[in-house]
Design an enzyme around this catalytic site. Structure first.
Site, PDB file in Angstrom:
ATOM      1  N   PRO A  13      -5.469   8.076  -2.886  1.00  8.63           N
ATOM      2  CA  PRO A  13      -6.340   8.713  -3.881  1.00  8.63           C
ATOM      3  C   PRO A  13      -5.676   9.927  -4.551  1.00  8.63           C
ATOM      4  CG  PRO A  13      -7.617   8.113  -1.943  1.00  8.63           C
ATOM      5  CD  PRO A  13      -6.183   7.808  -1.617  1.00  8.63           C
TER       6      PRO A  13
ATOM      7  N   ALA B 183       0.838  -1.200   0.000  1.00 11.21           N
ATOM      8  CA  ALA B 183       0.000   0.000   0.000  1.00 11.21           C
ATOM      9  C   ALA B 183       0.873   1.249   0.000  1.00 11.21           C
ATOM     10  CB  ALA B 183      -0.925  -0.018   1.217  1.00 11.21           C
ATOM     11  N   LEU B 184       1.146   1.717  -1.213  1.00 11.08           N
ATOM     12  CA  LEU B 184       1.924   2.953  -1.392  1.00 11.08           C
ATOM     13  C   LEU B 184       0.998   4.071  -1.885  1.00 11.08           C
ATOM     14  CD1 LEU B 184       4.637   4.535  -1.650  1.00 11.08           C
ATOM     15  CD2 LEU B 184       4.900   3.529  -3.934  1.00 11.08           C
TER      16      LEU B 184
ATOM     17  N   GLN C  87      -0.683 -13.492 -46.627  1.00 14.65           N
ATOM     18  CA  GLN C  87       0.541 -12.859 -46.129  1.00 14.65           C
ATOM     19  C   GLN C  87       0.236 -11.771 -45.096  1.00 14.65           C
ATOM     20  OE1 GLN C  87       3.205 -10.778 -48.902  1.00 14.65           O
ATOM     21  NE2 GLN C  87       4.758 -12.273 -48.337  1.00 14.65           N
TER      22      GLN C  87
ATOM     23  N   GLY D 159     -11.089 -10.992 -35.842  1.00 14.88           N
ATOM     24  CA  GLY D 159     -12.200 -10.233 -36.427  1.00 14.88           C
ATOM     25  C   GLY D 159     -13.317 -10.066 -35.409  1.00 14.88           C
TER      26      GLY D 159
ATOM     27  N   GLU E 103       2.195  -0.230 -10.901  1.00 16.56           N
ATOM     28  CA  GLU E 103       3.619  -0.284 -10.515  1.00 16.56           C
ATOM     29  C   GLU E 103       4.448   0.695 -11.368  1.00 16.56           C
ATOM     30  OE1 GLU E 103       5.343  -3.845  -9.110  1.00 16.56           O
ATOM     31  OE2 GLU E 103       3.423  -4.671  -8.465  1.00 16.56           O
ATOM     32  N   GLY E 104       3.832   1.826 -11.667  1.00 16.20           N
ATOM     33  CA  GLY E 104       4.483   2.877 -12.446  1.00 16.20           C
ATOM     34  C   GLY E 104       4.010   2.843 -13.888  1.00 16.20           C
TER      35      GLY E 104
ATOM     36  N   ARG F 168       8.408  -4.529 -10.735  1.00 18.53           N
ATOM     37  CA  ARG F 168       8.227  -4.225 -12.168  1.00 18.53           C
ATOM     38  C   ARG F 168       8.653  -5.396 -13.044  1.00 18.53           C
ATOM     39  NH1 ARG F 168       9.965   2.078 -10.986  1.00 18.53           N
ATOM     40  NH2 ARG F 168       7.902   2.613 -10.176  1.00 18.53           N
TER      41      ARG F 168
HETATM   42  N1  CAA Z   1      16.108   2.494  -5.735  1.00 19.39           N
HETATM   43  C1  CAA Z   1      16.741   3.170  -4.731  1.00 19.39           C
HETATM   44  N2  CAA Z   1      16.529   4.489  -4.468  1.00 19.39           N
HETATM   45  C2  CAA Z   1      15.644   5.144  -5.255  1.00 19.39           C
HETATM   46  C3  CAA Z   1      14.943   4.492  -6.314  1.00 19.39           C
HETATM   47  C4  CAA Z   1      15.224   3.111  -6.550  1.00 19.39           C
HETATM   48  N3  CAA Z   1      14.613   2.428  -7.526  1.00 19.39           N
HETATM   49  N4  CAA Z   1      14.146   5.393  -6.912  1.00 19.39           N
HETATM   50  C5  CAA Z   1      14.318   6.570  -6.265  1.00 19.39           C
HETATM   51  N5  CAA Z   1      15.229   6.400  -5.273  1.00 19.39           N
HETATM   52  C6  CAA Z   1      15.756   7.441  -4.358  1.00 19.39           C
HETATM   53  C7  CAA Z   1      16.478   8.529  -5.160  1.00 19.39           C
HETATM   54  O1  CAA Z   1      17.823   8.192  -5.398  1.00 19.39           O
HETATM   55  C8  CAA Z   1      16.347   9.725  -4.261  1.00 19.39           C
HETATM   56  O2  CAA Z   1      17.330   9.640  -3.243  1.00 19.39           O
HETATM   57  P1  CAA Z   1      18.145  10.945  -2.754  1.00 19.39           P
HETATM   58  O3  CAA Z   1      17.110  11.828  -2.128  1.00 19.39           O
HETATM   59  O4  CAA Z   1      19.147  10.415  -1.785  1.00 19.39           O
HETATM   60  O5  CAA Z   1      18.747  11.574  -3.979  1.00 19.39           O
HETATM   61  C9  CAA Z   1      14.984   9.512  -3.599  1.00 19.39           C
HETATM   62  O6  CAA Z   1      14.664   8.102  -3.741  1.00 19.39           O
HETATM   63  C10 CAA Z   1      13.887  10.300  -4.256  1.00 19.39           C
HETATM   64  O7  CAA Z   1      13.868   9.928  -5.624  1.00 19.39           O
HETATM   65  P2  CAA Z   1      13.444  10.933  -6.766  1.00 19.39           P
HETATM   66  O8  CAA Z   1      14.101  12.265  -6.538  1.00 19.39           O
HETATM   67  O9  CAA Z   1      13.671  10.274  -8.084  1.00 19.39           O
HETATM   68  O10 CAA Z   1      11.874  11.077  -6.415  1.00 19.39           O
HETATM   69  P3  CAA Z   1      10.691  11.699  -7.233  1.00 19.39           P
HETATM   70  O11 CAA Z   1       9.716  12.226  -6.290  1.00 19.39           O
HETATM   71  O12 CAA Z   1      11.229  12.601  -8.317  1.00 19.39           O
HETATM   72  O13 CAA Z   1       9.956  10.425  -7.941  1.00 19.39           O
HETATM   73  C11 CAA Z   1       9.516   8.420  -9.151  1.00 19.39           C
HETATM   74  C12 CAA Z   1      10.506   9.279  -8.328  1.00 19.39           C
HETATM   75  C13 CAA Z   1      10.393   7.491  -9.972  1.00 19.39           C
HETATM   76  C14 CAA Z   1       8.658   9.218 -10.093  1.00 19.39           C
HETATM   77  C15 CAA Z   1       8.660   7.612  -8.151  1.00 19.39           C
HETATM   78  O14 CAA Z   1       7.796   8.488  -7.440  1.00 19.39           O
HETATM   79  C16 CAA Z   1       7.858   6.520  -8.805  1.00 19.39           C
HETATM   80  O15 CAA Z   1       8.369   5.444  -9.105  1.00 19.39           O
HETATM   81  N6  CAA Z   1       6.515   6.733  -9.013  1.00 19.39           N
HETATM   82  C17 CAA Z   1       5.611   5.681  -9.410  1.00 19.39           C
HETATM   83  C18 CAA Z   1       5.091   4.965  -8.184  1.00 19.39           C
HETATM   84  C19 CAA Z   1       4.600   3.574  -8.459  1.00 19.39           C
HETATM   85  O16 CAA Z   1       5.209   2.811  -9.186  1.00 19.39           O
HETATM   86  N7  CAA Z   1       3.509   3.216  -7.808  1.00 19.39           N
HETATM   87  C20 CAA Z   1       2.950   1.929  -7.922  1.00 19.39           C
HETATM   88  C21 CAA Z   1       2.324   1.528  -6.636  1.00 19.39           C
HETATM   89  S1  CAA Z   1       1.954  -0.192  -6.438  1.00 19.39           S
HETATM   90  C22 CAA Z   1       0.643  -0.535  -7.430  1.00 19.39           C
HETATM   91  O17 CAA Z   1       0.651  -0.193  -8.557  1.00 19.39           O
HETATM   92  C23 CAA Z   1      -0.517  -1.302  -6.893  1.00 19.39           C
HETATM   93  C24 CAA Z   1      -0.341  -2.750  -6.800  1.00 19.39           C
HETATM   94  O18 CAA Z   1      -0.682  -3.348  -5.784  1.00 19.39           O
HETATM   95  C25 CAA Z   1       0.188  -3.519  -7.960  1.00 19.39           C
END
Ligand code: CAA
Length: 390
Positions: free
Chosen positions: A131, A127-128, A285, A345, A369-370, A249
């Site tokens: 809304p 749960a990340l 083809q 079709g 998941e993004g 992912r």
């Molecule tokens: N591994 C390690 N560290 C990471 C990382 C990774 N993959 N990604 C980011 N970080 C770190 C960065 O290095 C940064 O660290 P510092 O502050 O030390 O520099 C910190 O985290 C912040 O990162 P960003 O500055 O890149 O953060 P941001 O706010 O610009 O956003 C983003 C990054 C990539 C856009 C992120 O918010 C993201 O992935 N968003 C999508 C979220 C997502 O995938 N949600 C899915 C939820 S689950 C779901 O879908 C439901 C389900 O049950 C299937």
């Protein structure tokens, strides 16, 4: 028969066969009805658990199978090819909550949560999102305030896969009490269980696809979580979630490869059976080229997924490769399922054949998941920050 460019070991092929047989026996007879009725079949949890499929990468000492990620993902492809709803349950459970506890949990947390999760006695959820916090995951608003031997959580989580039946939820909440509403630092990861006072399951989403996988909101109202359920450091939850999503992912990429493979298989068979203008349509083809393009995209997606999994198994940094694998496989799945419908079709547009469900199920792989846009952001940032290929 599913083929792979990456040579699989005997053990990997054996697990792949077990997953395929399980999917044919337990899922194939029901997948259409479960989709139609938006029915989640709870007995699937015990059946997956009995095969070890809910602890695939968990070490044997904690009750898991201790497999590498490539083996896990190959099995996931087989499940997704038959029922993508069950595949997302397996993917989220294995990639996110179990991996988080395995990696950052205390021995006590592993004993209480990881072991029963690996045995399939407790289903895991993640749960990340909220809304108002989706792609911008660092804008989590659920607040966690320390109070004696507890953290008190208040807020609503959204898009929680398996949320109706989860026994363990890894929930991210803001531990920074300064009033700052954004920022990666100041978010904690909490191990939440449904027996906690103040925990409730909210709205169940009525979805286009993956209809047999329940997706819900979770409400935390003044919910007291014991301090021993905090995972890792109180300000590192966002980092733990992001690192786990690197593996998550790959799971979604495997789901997409499975869906695309199934669409290709169904379309090839149909093209051989369906006769128009006096011959099977596979002899035209236009159909052959379409199938050739579909097969090429399935092969490319699978090759990238398996390469990324192998990199993970070698201990390499995989952030960009998992984003690439998900981006490529999900867009390929959407494209391949669209082509499959075209080959069928009118019969592709109705529910008598499986490609209509595959098409609906494929879409979400470009979103959760993004989104594809987030994957491109991740890949582009990695290109510049690590100087890869520049
Ligand atoms: N591994 C390690 N560290 C990471 C990382 C990774 N993959 N990604 C980011 N970080 C770190 C960065 O290095 C940064 O660290 P510092 O502050 O030390 O520099 C910190 O985290 C912040 O990162 P960003 O500055 O890149 O953060 P941001 O706010 O610009 O956003 C983003 C990054 C990539 C856009 C992120 O918010 C993201 O992935 N968003 C999508 C979220 C997502 O995938 N949600 C899915 C939820 S689950 C779901 O879908 C439901 C389900 O049950 C299937």
């Amino acid at each position: 028969m599913t083929w792979a460019l990456t040579p699989l070991t005997e053990e990997q092929r054996a697990i792949q066969s077990t997953a395929r047989e399980f999917a044919q026996r337990e899922l194939a007879p029901h997948a259409d009805a479960w989709d139609r009725d938006a029915h989640f079949e709870p007995s699937i949890i015990g059946k997956l658990g009995a095969l070890g499929f809910l602890g695939m990468m968990v070490p044997e000492e904690y009750g898991g199978l201790g497999l590498d990620s490539l083996t896990y993902l190959v099995a996931l492809e087989e499940i997704a090819a038959v029922d993508a709803s069950t595949a997302v349950l397996v993917s989220v459970h294995n990639s996110l909550p179990t991996q988080m506890i395995q990696r950052w949990g205390t021995e006590d947390q592993k004993e209480r949560f990881l072991k029963p999760m690996a045995r399939g006695e407790l289903l895991g959820a993640f749960a990340l999102s909220e809304p108002d916090s989706g792609s911008d995951a660092a804008s989590v608003r659920t607040q966690a305030n320390p109070d004696g031997d507890c953290w008190v959580l208040d807020g609503t989580k959204a898009w929680v896969t398996s949320g109706t039946h989860a026994g363990v939820v890894l929930a991210m909440a803001r531990t920074d009490c300064s009033g700052d509403r954004r920022g990666a630092r100041g978010i904690g990861a909490f191990i939440v269980t449904p027996d906690l006072h103040g925990y409730s399951v909210g709205k169940k989403e009525d979805k286009m696809g993956l209809r047999a996988s329940p997706t819900v909101q979770l409400r935390f109202d003044n919910m007291r979580v014991p301090v021993e359920n905090l995972l890792g450091e109180p300000d590192m939850g966002f980092f733990h979630a992001m690192q786990s999503l690197d593996t998550g992912r790959l799971g979604i990429a495997a789901q997409a490869v499975g869906i695309a493979q199934a669409a290709l298989t169904h379309a090839s068979r149909y093209a051989a059976e369906r006769r128009q203008f006096g011959k099977p349509i596979k002899e035209f083809q236009a159909i052959q080229f379409r199938l050739a393009d579909m097969a090429t995209r399935v092969a490319a997606s699978r090759a990238l997924l398996h390469a990324a999994a192998t990199a993970r198994d070698r201990g390499q940094h995989i952030t960009q490769f998992s984003a690439m694998a998900k981006l490529m496989a999900s867009e390929a799945a959407m494209w391949v399922t669209t082509q499959a419908i075209q080959i069928f079709g009118g019969y592709g547009y109705v529910k008598d054949y499986p490609v209509e469900r595959l098409f609906r199920d494929a879409k979400v792989t470009e979103i959760y998941e993004g989104t594809s846009e987030i994957q491109r952001i991740v890949i582009a940032r990695e290109l510049y920050s690590r100087g890869i290929w520049t």
